[in-house]
Design a protein around this motif. Structure first.
Motif, PDB file in Angstrom:
ATOM      1  N   LEU A  84       1.758  -0.669 -10.536  1.00  0.00           N
ATOM      2  CA  LEU A  84       0.597  -0.389  -9.687  1.00  0.00           C
ATOM      3  C   LEU A  84      -0.569  -1.277 -10.141  1.00  0.00           C
ATOM      4  CD1 LEU A  84       0.758   3.492  -9.207  1.00  0.00           C
ATOM      5  CD2 LEU A  84       1.582   1.674  -7.701  1.00  0.00           C
TER       6      LEU A  84
ATOM      7  N   ARG B  49      -9.645   2.494  -4.671  1.00  0.00           N
ATOM      8  CA  ARG B  49      -8.759   2.869  -5.769  1.00  0.00           C
ATOM      9  C   ARG B  49      -8.019   4.183  -5.523  1.00  0.00           C
ATOM     10  NH1 ARG B  49      -9.697   0.032 -10.546  1.00  0.00           N
ATOM     11  NH2 ARG B  49      -9.235   1.839 -11.828  1.00  0.00           N
ATOM     12  N   CYS B  50      -8.434   4.924  -4.476  1.00  0.00           N
ATOM     13  CA  CYS B  50      -7.691   6.150  -4.142  1.00  0.00           C
ATOM     14  C   CYS B  50      -6.335   5.801  -3.535  1.00  0.00           C
ATOM     15  CB  CYS B  50      -8.457   6.991  -3.143  1.00  0.00           C
ATOM     16  SG  CYS B  50     -10.042   7.492  -3.722  1.00  0.00           S
ATOM     17  N   SER B  51      -6.245   4.596  -2.986  1.00  0.00           N
ATOM     18  CA  SER B  51      -5.001   4.169  -2.360  1.00  0.00           C
ATOM     19  C   SER B  51      -4.252   3.286  -3.353  1.00  0.00           C
ATOM     20  CB  SER B  51      -5.349   3.401  -1.081  1.00  0.00           C
ATOM     21  OG  SER B  51      -4.385   2.441  -0.795  1.00  0.00           O
ATOM     22  N   HIS B  52      -3.009   3.642  -3.629  1.00  0.00           N
ATOM     23  CA  HIS B  52      -2.242   2.874  -4.617  1.00  0.00           C
ATOM     24  C   HIS B  52      -1.625   1.634  -3.990  1.00  0.00           C
ATOM     25  CE1 HIS B  52      -1.630   6.622  -7.362  1.00  0.00           C
ATOM     26  NE2 HIS B  52      -2.868   6.246  -7.245  1.00  0.00           N
ATOM     27  N   THR B  53      -1.557   0.570  -4.778  1.00  0.00           N
ATOM     28  CA  THR B  53      -0.972  -0.690  -4.315  1.00  0.00           C
ATOM     29  C   THR B  53      -0.075  -1.233  -5.432  1.00  0.00           C
ATOM     30  OG1 THR B  53      -3.102  -1.135  -3.256  1.00  0.00           O
ATOM     31  CG2 THR B  53      -1.529  -2.946  -3.308  1.00  0.00           C
ATOM     32  N   GLY B  54       1.112  -1.664  -5.085  1.00  0.00           N
ATOM     33  CA  GLY B  54       2.007  -2.165  -6.134  1.00  0.00           C
ATOM     34  C   GLY B  54       3.140  -2.998  -5.568  1.00  0.00           C
TER      35      GLY B  54
ATOM     36  N   ASP C 195      -4.334  -2.722 -10.724  1.00  0.00           N
ATOM     37  CA  ASP C 195      -5.657  -2.208 -11.090  1.00  0.00           C
ATOM     38  C   ASP C 195      -6.704  -2.914 -10.219  1.00  0.00           C
ATOM     39  OD1 ASP C 195      -7.622  -0.899 -12.438  1.00  0.00           O
ATOM     40  OD2 ASP C 195      -7.512  -2.127 -14.251  1.00  0.00           O
TER      41      ASP C 195
ATOM     42  N   THR D 289       0.846  -1.198   0.000  1.00  0.00           N
ATOM     43  CA  THR D 289       0.000   0.000   0.000  1.00  0.00           C
ATOM     44  C   THR D 289       0.880   1.244   0.000  1.00  0.00           C
ATOM     45  OG1 THR D 289      -1.696  -1.204   1.214  1.00  0.00           O
ATOM     46  CG2 THR D 289      -1.829   1.189   1.294  1.00  0.00           C
ATOM     47  N   ASN D 290       0.462   2.245  -0.746  1.00  0.00           N
ATOM     48  CA  ASN D 290       1.200   3.507  -0.874  1.00  0.00           C
ATOM     49  C   ASN D 290       2.573   3.330  -1.516  1.00  0.00           C
ATOM     50  OD1 ASN D 290      -0.835   5.056   0.192  1.00  0.00           O
ATOM     51  ND2 ASN D 290      -0.130   4.771   2.299  1.00  0.00           N
TER      52      ASN D 290
ATOM     53  N   ASP E  38       3.972   4.001  -4.292  1.00  0.00           N
ATOM     54  CA  ASP E  38       4.614   5.076  -5.046  1.00  0.00           C
ATOM     55  C   ASP E  38       4.740   6.384  -4.267  1.00  0.00           C
ATOM     56  OD1 ASP E  38       1.835   5.116  -5.053  1.00  0.00           O
ATOM     57  OD2 ASP E  38       1.711   6.264  -6.907  1.00  0.00           O
TER      58      ASP E  38
END
Ligand SMILES: Cc1cc2nc3c(=O)[nH]c(=O)nc-3n(C[C@H](O)[C@H](O)[C@H](O)COP(=O)(O)OP(=O)(O)OC[C@H]3O[C@@H](n4cnc5c(N)ncnc54)[C@H](O)[C@@H]3O)c2cc1C
Length: 235
Positions: A51, A58-63, A53, A11-12, A14
């Motif tokens: 990241l 979806r406001c929180s980025h995950t990668g 999809d 989470t987060n 980037d």
């Protein structure tokens, strides 16, 4: 030879300026041999990519975060091999109540949206809230909201008082996550066809709620934590 390692589902990814990394020493097994390290995002060899999809939140980025030949100074070790696993579990005990708090918020919003709609929408000559099966769904949402809120406050107050029983955090998280997906699905149901469109927020609430049953330990894992705690307390 360079050896890249990556960790998915961060989470987060980037926007983080540092990552807390739990890493196992080569040749160790089980709970022992896991250390916790702070790794700065701008160090050589550290990068994020891909990241994901996602269905909701979806406001929180995950990668993915990738580590390639990263050297960590000893000043950035926050738990050595004997203590890393315990630190991870203690962190979950404290982070799960705020997932439950999120669940309470989602349930409350779903309840409010569904209530407003049910009082305005007429079917068979009267507001749909006068149909008992619709009213019962709203009542269940309220029960879920109150119960999730109280379980959350119970676990959070134990954290504050320094006498947390980890399974109480797991109870709040498991109950809240399950209740949130039920309440948001019922909110979509109460809005009928409109619930299934992007014109109303309830579809988003339902997509967001699903994740509450997955991250910070799935609903199944929470039940394992709770059952193990029951067994420990019984012997
Ligand atoms: C959007 C998002 C953000 C995330 N953020 C982070 C993050 O910031 N940092 C991080 O480290 N992780 C993060 N995660 C990872 C998340 O914690 C895991 O996805 C979650 O714990 C489930 O693990 P898994 O995906 O490997 O599923 P699996 O472990 O493969 O589980 C698959 C299914 O099997 C069930 N299962 C597995 N083992 C058992 C068992 N022993 N008994 C019964 N059922 C079992 C699970 O409950 C689940 O239903 C994130 C995940 C998502 C989706």
């Amino acid at each position: 030879m360079s050896r890249a390692r990556s960790k998915r589902w961060i989470t987060n990814t980037d926007v983080a300026s540092f990552y807390v990394v739990f890493a196992r020493e080569a040749g160790t097994k089980g709970h022992k041999g896991i250390s916790a390290l702070v790794v700065e995002a701008n160090w050589p060899g550290v990068r994020w990519e891909s990241l994901i999809d996602k269905l909701g939140q979806r406001c929180s980025h995950t990668g993915d975060v990738v580590f390639e030949d990263v050297e960590v100074p000893v000043s950035h070790l926050i738990a050595g091999p004997e203590h890393g696993f315990r630190l991870a579990m203690a962190t979950f005990d404290r982070s799960r109540p705020w997932i439950a708090a999120g669940a309470a918020g989602v349930i409350r919003r779903a309840r409010d949206e569904a209530l407003t709609y049910a009082m305005q929408r007429k079917a068979f000559g009267e507001p749909i809230i006068n149909h008992q099966m619709v009213a019962a769904m709203l009542a269940d949402m309220e029960i879920s909201y109150q119960a999730t809120r109280l379980l959350t406050l119970n676990a959070a107050s134990e954290v504050d008082a320094g006498n947390l029983r980890g399974s109480h955090s797991a109870c709040a998280k498991a109950f809240g996550g399950d209740a949130a997906i039920r309440a948001t699905t019922d909110a979509v149901q109460i809005l009928g066809g409109y619930g299934y469109t992007k014109d109303f927020i309830v579809e988003k609430l339902m997509r967001d709620a699903k994740l509450l049953q997955i991250y910070e330990g799935t609903s199944q894992i929470q039940r394992l934590v709770i059952a193990r705690d029951l067994m420990r307390a019984h012997v």
